[in-house]
Design a protein around this motif. Structure first.
Motif, PDB file in Angstrom:
ATOM      1  N   THR A  29     -39.405  41.366 -11.863  1.00  0.00           N
ATOM      2  CA  THR A  29     -40.210  40.213 -11.474  1.00  0.00           C
ATOM      3  C   THR A  29     -39.521  38.923 -11.888  1.00  0.00           C
ATOM      4  O   THR A  29     -38.928  38.833 -12.951  1.00  0.00           O
ATOM      5  CB  THR A  29     -41.593  40.301 -12.146  1.00  0.00           C
ATOM      6  N   SER A  46     -49.923  31.986  -9.558  1.00  0.00           N
ATOM      7  CA  SER A  46     -49.866  33.208  -8.769  1.00  0.00           C
ATOM      8  C   SER A  46     -49.174  32.968  -7.435  1.00  0.00           C
ATOM      9  O   SER A  46     -48.346  33.778  -6.997  1.00  0.00           O
ATOM     10  CB  SER A  46     -51.280  33.738  -8.544  1.00  0.00           C
ATOM     11  N   LEU A  47     -49.496  31.843  -6.797  1.00  0.00           N
ATOM     12  CA  LEU A  47     -48.835  31.498  -5.542  1.00  0.00           C
ATOM     13  C   LEU A  47     -47.339  31.336  -5.750  1.00  0.00           C
ATOM     14  O   LEU A  47     -46.527  31.855  -4.968  1.00  0.00           O
ATOM     15  CB  LEU A  47     -49.436  30.207  -4.980  1.00  0.00           C
ATOM     16  N   ALA A  49     -45.395  32.639  -7.955  1.00  0.00           N
ATOM     17  CA  ALA A  49     -44.755  33.931  -8.179  1.00  0.00           C
ATOM     18  C   ALA A  49     -44.596  34.698  -6.867  1.00  0.00           C
ATOM     19  O   ALA A  49     -43.564  35.334  -6.625  1.00  0.00           O
ATOM     20  CB  ALA A  49     -45.566  34.747  -9.181  1.00  0.00           C
ATOM     21  N   ASP A  50     -45.601  34.612  -6.003  1.00  0.00           N
ATOM     22  CA  ASP A  50     -45.506  35.284  -4.708  1.00  0.00           C
ATOM     23  C   ASP A  50     -44.430  34.655  -3.834  1.00  0.00           C
ATOM     24  O   ASP A  50     -43.701  35.351  -3.120  1.00  0.00           O
ATOM     25  CB  ASP A  50     -46.856  35.229  -3.986  1.00  0.00           C
ATOM     26  N   GLU A  53     -40.842  35.764  -4.882  1.00  0.00           N
ATOM     27  CA  GLU A  53     -40.485  37.155  -4.616  1.00  0.00           C
ATOM     28  C   GLU A  53     -40.405  37.479  -3.131  1.00  0.00           C
ATOM     29  O   GLU A  53     -40.072  38.608  -2.757  1.00  0.00           O
ATOM     30  CB  GLU A  53     -41.500  38.079  -5.293  1.00  0.00           C
ATOM     31  N   CYS A  54     -40.669  36.522  -2.257  1.00  0.00           N
ATOM     32  CA  CYS A  54     -40.744  36.805  -0.823  1.00  0.00           C
ATOM     33  C   CYS A  54     -39.370  37.144  -0.230  1.00  0.00           C
ATOM     34  O   CYS A  54     -38.375  36.473  -0.520  1.00  0.00           O
ATOM     35  CB  CYS A  54     -41.340  35.611  -0.081  1.00  0.00           C
ATOM     36  N   ARG A  56     -39.429  38.146   3.381  1.00  0.00           N
ATOM     37  CA  ARG A  56     -39.927  38.460   4.716  1.00  0.00           C
ATOM     38  C   ARG A  56     -38.914  38.216   5.827  1.00  0.00           C
ATOM     39  O   ARG A  56     -38.979  38.855   6.873  1.00  0.00           O
ATOM     40  CB  ARG A  56     -41.184  37.617   5.013  1.00  0.00           C
ATOM     41  N   PHE A 176     -48.105  30.613   2.831  1.00  0.00           N
ATOM     42  CA  PHE A 176     -47.884  29.969   1.534  1.00  0.00           C
ATOM     43  C   PHE A 176     -48.373  28.526   1.553  1.00  0.00           C
ATOM     44  O   PHE A 176     -49.020  28.056   0.611  1.00  0.00           O
ATOM     45  CB  PHE A 176     -46.398  30.005   1.167  1.00  0.00           C
ATOM     46  N   ARG A 179     -52.208  28.544   1.485  1.00  0.00           N
ATOM     47  CA  ARG A 179     -52.758  28.767   0.143  1.00  0.00           C
ATOM     48  C   ARG A 179     -52.615  27.540  -0.737  1.00  0.00           C
ATOM     49  O   ARG A 179     -53.528  27.191  -1.489  1.00  0.00           O
ATOM     50  CB  ARG A 179     -52.048  29.957  -0.517  1.00  0.00           C
TER      51      ARG A 179
END
Length: 269
Positions: A29, A46-47, A49-50, A53-54, A56, A176, A179
């Motif tokens: 992570t 939290s956003l 961190a997401d 790690e993306c 896509r 993203f 959010r």
């Protein structure tokens, strides 16, 4: 950037990151470089961190990591972030600055939005002049820059080849931005350039905001108010802070200052 330097071909974490660069499922992570304001909002943390790690978009993943390996000569001894870049600034900002995407040797290198290139120099100097930033420069993720009442973000979080994301890449990244809008809940959006303008309008429409059809056209100084129930958001158009605009005088410091001051007036209302 401060901290240890790496000369290997593998992009390694900057100060504040945990573990090596994420390389897919099961990779360690990572967390974004220091944005002290995100710590005040678990939802933003939290956003972020997401975002980091993306993976896509294969084309963007390949490009950002290639740039991190090959590096520009001026930064050959530096460690590139080479990951998606989260937003940066006040977690309770009433003003949101929406750009295009991280620069290959700017935010893709430093890990902080609009940091480490001439565009960022121009933008943060203006924020400092109008009292939204504590210092006029932004050179690294740990340089002490703090923003008050304003946050910087982008519709696309990875550096794209030729600075041109595809429509599919923009759509993949749109959740993203959605959010971030919901968490921060700004009152004003300063939109830098036509790409960010179109992307933000699409995202607002997806979130249920009453965006006019046909969509309002981008222009420097354009001002559009959209509504969702009792909430309002004012979009202010501004030419992008790219060198192409700032070096030619298409966007001057006074022009940017005027847009930011207008944003401040609207945010106070």
């Amino acid at each position: 950037m401060s901290g240890p330097r790496h000369r290997s071909d593998e992009p390694a974490p900057p100060p504040g990151a945990r573990g090596p660069a994420a390389r897919g499922p099961g990779a360690p992570t990572t967390i974004p470089p220091g944005d002290p304001d995100a710590a005040h909002s678990p939802a933003l943390a939290s956003l972020d961190a997401d975002v980091v790690e993306c993976r896509r978009c294969p084309r963007l993943v390949a490009w950002r990591e290639q740039v991190g390996r090959e590096r520009r000569a001026a930064f050959r001894d530096e460690t590139y972030w080479a990951r998606p870049v989260p937003g940066f600034g006040d977690a309770a900002a009433r003003i949101l600055v929406v750009g295009l995407a991280p620069a290959a040797h700017g935010a893709n290198r430093t890990g902080r939005m609009f940091t480490g290139d001439r565009s960022g120099d121009f933008l943060f100097a203006a924020m400092h002049r109008v009292g939204l930033a504590n210092q006029p420069t932004s050179v690294s993720a740990d340089d002490g820059l703090r923003l008050t009442g304003i946050r910087a973000t982008a519709p696309v979080r990875c550096a794209p080849p030729a600075n041109k994301p595809t429509p599919d890449e923009r759509r993949a990244c749109a959740p993203f931005l959605a959010r971030e809008l919901e968490i921060v809940d700004p009152r004003v959006a300063v939109v830098l350039g036509a790409f960010g303008w179109a992307a933000l309008l699409d995202t607002l429409r997806d979130l249920g905001w009453a965006v006019p059809r046909p969509a309002p056209r981008f222009g420097h100084g354009a001002e559009v108010v959209v509504h969702r129930g009792p909430r309002t958001l004012t979009l202010l158009g501004c030419f992008h802070v790219s060198q192409q605009n700032t070096f030619t005088g298409r966007l001057t410091p006074d022009m940017l200052d005027d847009v930011l001051r207008r944003a401040q007036d609207l945010a106070r209302d």
